[in-house]
Scaffold this active site. Structure first.
Site, PDB file in Angstrom:
ATOM      1  N   HIS A   1      14.861   8.284   1.405  1.00  0.00           N
ATOM      2  CA  HIS A   1      14.288   8.095   2.741  1.00  0.00           C
ATOM      3  C   HIS A   1      14.852   6.847   3.410  1.00  0.00           C
ATOM      4  O   HIS A   1      14.199   6.243   4.261  1.00  0.00           O
ATOM      5  CB  HIS A   1      12.755   8.044   2.658  1.00  0.00           C
ATOM      6  CG  HIS A   1      12.145   9.358   2.257  1.00  0.00           C
ATOM      7  ND1 HIS A   1      10.832   9.515   1.912  1.00  0.00           N
ATOM      8  CD2 HIS A   1      12.700  10.596   2.140  1.00  0.00           C
ATOM      9  CE1 HIS A   1      10.602  10.795   1.597  1.00  0.00           C
ATOM     10  NE2 HIS A   1      11.722  11.460   1.719  1.00  0.00           N
TER      11      HIS A   1
ATOM     12  N   ASN B   1      11.170   5.345  -1.707  1.00  0.00           N
ATOM     13  CA  ASN B   1      10.706   4.058  -1.189  1.00  0.00           C
ATOM     14  C   ASN B   1      11.756   3.349  -0.346  1.00  0.00           C
ATOM     15  O   ASN B   1      12.950   3.446  -0.616  1.00  0.00           O
ATOM     16  CB  ASN B   1      10.254   3.164  -2.345  1.00  0.00           C
ATOM     17  CG  ASN B   1       9.089   3.783  -3.099  1.00  0.00           C
ATOM     18  OD1 ASN B   1       8.467   4.713  -2.598  1.00  0.00           O
ATOM     19  ND2 ASN B   1       8.811   3.297  -4.286  1.00  0.00           N
TER      20      ASN B   1
ATOM     21  N   ASP C   1      11.388   0.018   0.219  1.00  0.00           N
ATOM     22  CA  ASP C   1      11.161  -1.415   0.003  1.00  0.00           C
ATOM     23  C   ASP C   1      12.305  -2.127  -0.713  1.00  0.00           C
ATOM     24  O   ASP C   1      12.281  -3.348  -0.883  1.00  0.00           O
ATOM     25  CB  ASP C   1       9.837  -1.627  -0.772  1.00  0.00           C
ATOM     26  CG  ASP C   1       9.762  -0.829  -2.077  1.00  0.00           C
ATOM     27  OD1 ASP C   1      10.825  -0.560  -2.678  1.00  0.00           O
ATOM     28  OD2 ASP C   1       8.642  -0.486  -2.495  1.00  0.00           O
TER      29      ASP C   1
ATOM     30  N   PRO D   1       0.834  -1.211   0.000  1.00  0.00           N
ATOM     31  CA  PRO D   1       0.000   0.000   0.000  1.00  0.00           C
ATOM     32  C   PRO D   1       0.866   1.258   0.000  1.00  0.00           C
ATOM     33  O   PRO D   1       1.925   1.275   0.636  1.00  0.00           O
ATOM     34  CB  PRO D   1      -0.772  -0.091   1.321  1.00  0.00           C
ATOM     35  CG  PRO D   1      -0.595  -1.475   1.828  1.00  0.00           C
ATOM     36  CD  PRO D   1       0.619  -2.053   1.187  1.00  0.00           C
ATOM     37  N   ASP D   2       0.424   2.282  -0.727  1.00  0.00           N
ATOM     38  CA  ASP D   2       1.149   3.563  -0.635  1.00  0.00           C
ATOM     39  C   ASP D   2       0.721   4.247   0.661  1.00  0.00           C
ATOM     40  O   ASP D   2       0.144   3.600   1.548  1.00  0.00           O
ATOM     41  CB  ASP D   2       0.934   4.415  -1.907  1.00  0.00           C
ATOM     42  CG  ASP D   2      -0.499   4.914  -2.050  1.00  0.00           C
ATOM     43  OD1 ASP D   2      -1.315   4.711  -1.132  1.00  0.00           O
ATOM     44  OD2 ASP D   2      -0.819   5.510  -3.098  1.00  0.00           O
ATOM     45  N   PHE D   3       1.000   5.546   0.801  1.00  0.00           N
ATOM     46  CA  PHE D   3       0.705   6.213   2.077  1.00  0.00           C
ATOM     47  C   PHE D   3      -0.622   6.951   2.054  1.00  0.00           C
ATOM     48  O   PHE D   3      -1.405   6.880   2.988  1.00  0.00           O
ATOM     49  CB  PHE D   3       1.845   7.198   2.424  1.00  0.00           C
ATOM     50  CG  PHE D   3       3.135   6.487   2.687  1.00  0.00           C
ATOM     51  CD1 PHE D   3       3.448   6.037   3.947  1.00  0.00           C
ATOM     52  CD2 PHE D   3       4.015   6.219   1.649  1.00  0.00           C
ATOM     53  CE1 PHE D   3       4.607   5.328   4.187  1.00  0.00           C
ATOM     54  CE2 PHE D   3       5.191   5.517   1.870  1.00  0.00           C
ATOM     55  CZ  PHE D   3       5.493   5.073   3.145  1.00  0.00           C
ATOM     56  N   ARG D   4      -0.877   7.664   0.938  1.00  0.00           N
ATOM     57  CA  ARG D   4      -1.959   8.651   0.978  1.00  0.00           C
ATOM     58  C   ARG D   4      -3.140   8.360   0.074  1.00  0.00           C
ATOM     59  O   ARG D   4      -4.061   9.176   0.013  1.00  0.00           O
ATOM     60  CB  ARG D   4      -1.388  10.050   0.670  1.00  0.00           C
ATOM     61  CG  ARG D   4      -0.377  10.479   1.719  1.00  0.00           C
ATOM     62  CD  ARG D   4       0.271  11.828   1.462  1.00  0.00           C
ATOM     63  NE  ARG D   4       1.199  12.151   2.539  1.00  0.00           N
ATOM     64  CZ  ARG D   4       2.434  11.694   2.625  1.00  0.00           C
ATOM     65  NH1 ARG D   4       2.922  10.922   1.682  1.00  0.00           N
ATOM     66  NH2 ARG D   4       3.200  12.017   3.656  1.00  0.00           N
TER      67      ARG D   4
HETATM   68  P1  OAD Z   1       1.994   8.785  -1.398  1.00  0.00           P
HETATM   69  O1  OAD Z   1       1.136   7.696  -0.884  1.00  0.00           O
HETATM   70  O2  OAD Z   1       1.935  10.087  -0.693  1.00  0.00           O
HETATM   71  O3  OAD Z   1       1.645   9.059  -2.922  1.00  0.00           O
HETATM   72  C1  OAD Z   1       1.508   8.024  -3.855  1.00  0.00           C
HETATM   73  C2  OAD Z   1       1.050   8.610  -5.180  1.00  0.00           C
HETATM   74  O4  OAD Z   1       1.079   7.595  -6.155  1.00  0.00           O
HETATM   75  C3  OAD Z   1      -0.360   9.160  -5.157  1.00  0.00           C
HETATM   76  O5  OAD Z   1      -0.409  10.362  -5.887  1.00  0.00           O
HETATM   77  C4  OAD Z   1      -1.189   8.059  -5.821  1.00  0.00           C
HETATM   78  O6  OAD Z   1      -2.303   8.559  -6.518  1.00  0.00           O
HETATM   79  C5  OAD Z   1      -0.188   7.495  -6.795  1.00  0.00           C
HETATM   80  N1  OAD Z   1      -0.359   6.069  -7.109  1.00  0.00           N
HETATM   81  C6  OAD Z   1      -0.600   5.043  -6.258  1.00  0.00           C
HETATM   82  N2  OAD Z   1      -0.612   3.870  -6.894  1.00  0.00           N
HETATM   83  C7  OAD Z   1      -0.357   4.140  -8.207  1.00  0.00           C
HETATM   84  C8  OAD Z   1      -0.239   3.348  -9.386  1.00  0.00           C
HETATM   85  N3  OAD Z   1      -0.341   2.021  -9.353  1.00  0.00           N
HETATM   86  N4  OAD Z   1       0.012   3.986 -10.552  1.00  0.00           N
HETATM   87  C9  OAD Z   1       0.120   5.337 -10.594  1.00  0.00           C
HETATM   88  N5  OAD Z   1       0.028   6.135  -9.517  1.00  0.00           N
HETATM   89  C10 OAD Z   1      -0.210   5.553  -8.340  1.00  0.00           C
HETATM   90  O7  OAD Z   1       3.479   8.205  -1.459  1.00  0.00           O
HETATM   91  P2  OAD Z   1       4.852   9.024  -1.571  1.00  0.00           P
HETATM   92  O8  OAD Z   1       4.688  10.230  -2.419  1.00  0.00           O
HETATM   93  O9  OAD Z   1       5.905   8.063  -1.953  1.00  0.00           O
HETATM   94  O10 OAD Z   1       8.067   8.971   3.987  1.00  0.00           O
HETATM   95  O11 OAD Z   1       5.065   9.459  -0.070  1.00  0.00           O
HETATM   96  C11 OAD Z   1       6.194  10.226   0.270  1.00  0.00           C
HETATM   97  C12 OAD Z   1       6.678   9.920   1.659  1.00  0.00           C
HETATM   98  O12 OAD Z   1       5.589  10.056   2.579  1.00  0.00           O
HETATM   99  C13 OAD Z   1       7.111   8.480   1.860  1.00  0.00           C
HETATM  100  O13 OAD Z   1       8.429   8.232   1.436  1.00  0.00           O
HETATM  101  C14 OAD Z   1       6.969   8.296   3.340  1.00  0.00           C
HETATM  102  C15 OAD Z   1       5.685   9.040   3.593  1.00  0.00           C
HETATM  103  O14 OAD Z   1       5.608   9.652   4.819  1.00  0.00           O
HETATM  104  C16 OAD Z   1       8.622   8.428   5.076  1.00  0.00           C
HETATM  105  O15 OAD Z   1       8.244   7.392   5.553  1.00  0.00           O
HETATM  106  C17 OAD Z   1       9.731   9.232   5.649  1.00  0.00           C
END
Ligand code: OAD
Ligand code: ZN
Length: 347
Positions: free
Chosen positions: A148, A129, A131, A53-56
């Site tokens: 990070h 990332n 991972d 899972p992503d974060f947001r």
């Molecule tokens: P986010 O979860 O903030 O953003 C992920 C982005 O990718 C969003 O804009 C989603 O719409 C998009 N997305 C997700 N799945 C996708 C897919 N299959 N294809 C295309 N787009 C997709 O994640 P990050 O930007 O990486 O930091 O978050 C930044 C930092 O916030 C992380 O490194 C982490 C977190 O706090 C730490 O842990 C220090």
């Protein structure tokens, strides 16, 4: 209500297609200098299947789901001050994310970056990332900047000494808070928490890499919400083609768009696949993804056989009785195990 004539699906397709063809044209030139700025969205799904899972992202993102827990904010789980007082919430997640426990395979997009390294002049992959999936493709470590940090090492937050990996993993798997063997301080993987500095290498590489003329910068799978990483796309030269591959328009592409920015709104794997197709790399990209899947299966099978060998009944069977050696099933298990272990070593 009057309806304005809307752009049709095929208009959108044409726009996306023409953007991706433009990217492909740049990548067809072996001298093109390419830089990637990537985030959790490149690992969130693999060929349409959920991965990490992503974060947001609403609904599926880690922070979205952590909102249910009683934390000051979902981000507290990665906050160094909070961790010093209460490492439990982090450790309740750590096991599921740690490569020593959860084995995730790189996605098609990860392999696409590896292919760019083979076909072009890949300057660097800057990733947020943790991972380690960029490395997992076989891309050389010096091509990657883990802005990070990562789960590669673990350190005591008190005396700063490096922890023994094996002991750390044992403690984590027993659901204990890993403690330092020298001072009993809490041990933390070398991922960058809020309130901590990014690795020096991030700033060093950034200075050097963005000082040269980059032909194309590909920003993918990130919400561009966390600084300083979020400002990277604004730091590339005006002559550099900027491409966003993401489910939504974000950051500088939204706030300070430049003429010539290319927006590829959609799934990272699908878009990588289409670009690879336009470049004539599709077969090679498929081969990378398939090869990894085969190796993953072999790894799973190795683990199954190892478990079987550990199984008490089986151990008793071939430790104790001479006739067990003749037992064809055990023989087969051992042969398969050997073959698969060989495969594992060759990886
Ligand atoms: P986010 O979860 O903030 O953003 C992920 C982005 O990718 C969003 O804009 C989603 O719409 C998009 N997305 C997700 N799945 C996708 C897919 N299959 N294809 C295309 N787009 C997709 O994640 P990050 O930007 O990486 O930091 O978050 C930044 C930092 O916030 C992380 O490194 C982490 C977190 O706090 C730490 O842990 C220090
Ligand atoms: Zn210590």
């Amino acid at each position: 209500m009057d309806l304005e004539p809307e752009s049709t699906c095929s208009d959108n397709m044409t726009e996306l297609e023409s953007a991706l063809k433009t990217v492909a044209k740049v990548l067809e030139n072996p001298d093109s200098k390419v830089v990637f700025f990537v985030g959790a969205g490149i690992s969130s799904t693999s060929d349409g299947e959920p991965l990490i899972p992503d974060f947001r992202s609403p609904g599926t993102g880690l922070y979205y789901n952590l909102a249910k827990l009683n934390l000051p904010s979902p981000e507290s789980v990665f906050d160094i001050d909070f961790f010093e007082d209460n490492p439990k919430p982090f450790y309740s997640l750590c096991k599921d994310l740690h490569p020593a426990h959860s084995k995730f395979a790189p996605t098609r997009f990860h392999y696409f970056m590896k292919m760019v390294n083979e076909k072009n002049d890949l300057v660097r992959v800057f990733t947020q990332n943790i991972d380690c999936l960029e490395r997992e493709t076989g891309l050389a470590a010096d091509k990657i900047v883990e802005a990070h940090g990562s789960f590669a090492e673990e350190f005591c937050i008190k005396c700063k000494k490096r922890a023994d990996k094996e002991k750390f993993v044992e403690q984590m798997l027993r659901d204990e808070i890993p403690k330092c063997e020298y001072c009993k301080g809490t041990v933390k993987p070398s991922i960058v928490f809020f309130g901590e500095q990014l690795p020096e290498r991030f700033y060093e590489r950034l200075d050097v890499d963005l000082d040269q003329l980059i032909d194309v910068c590909i920003v993918a799978g990130t919400s561009l919400k966390v600084h300083p990483f979020a400002s990277l796309p604004s730091e590339v030269d005006n002559k550099c083609l900027r491409v966003l591959i993401n489910n939504e328009k974000v950051g500088d592409f939204q706030e300070n768009p430049r003429d010539g920015d290319l927006l590829a709104i959609g799934d990272c794997d699908e878009i990588a696949d289409t670009i690879a197709g336009f470049c004539g790399w599709k077969q090679e990209l498929d081969a990378y993804v398939d090869l990894h899947k085969t190796k993953q299966h072999a790894k799973t099978a190795v683990e199954m056989v190892e478990d079987m060998k550990k199984n008490k009944n089986l151990e008793d069977k071939y430790k104790g009785k001479e006739e067990a050696k003749k037992d064809s099933d055990v023989g087969k298990v051992e042969d398969v195990a050997e073959l698969l272990l060989k495969l594992k070593l060759e990886k």
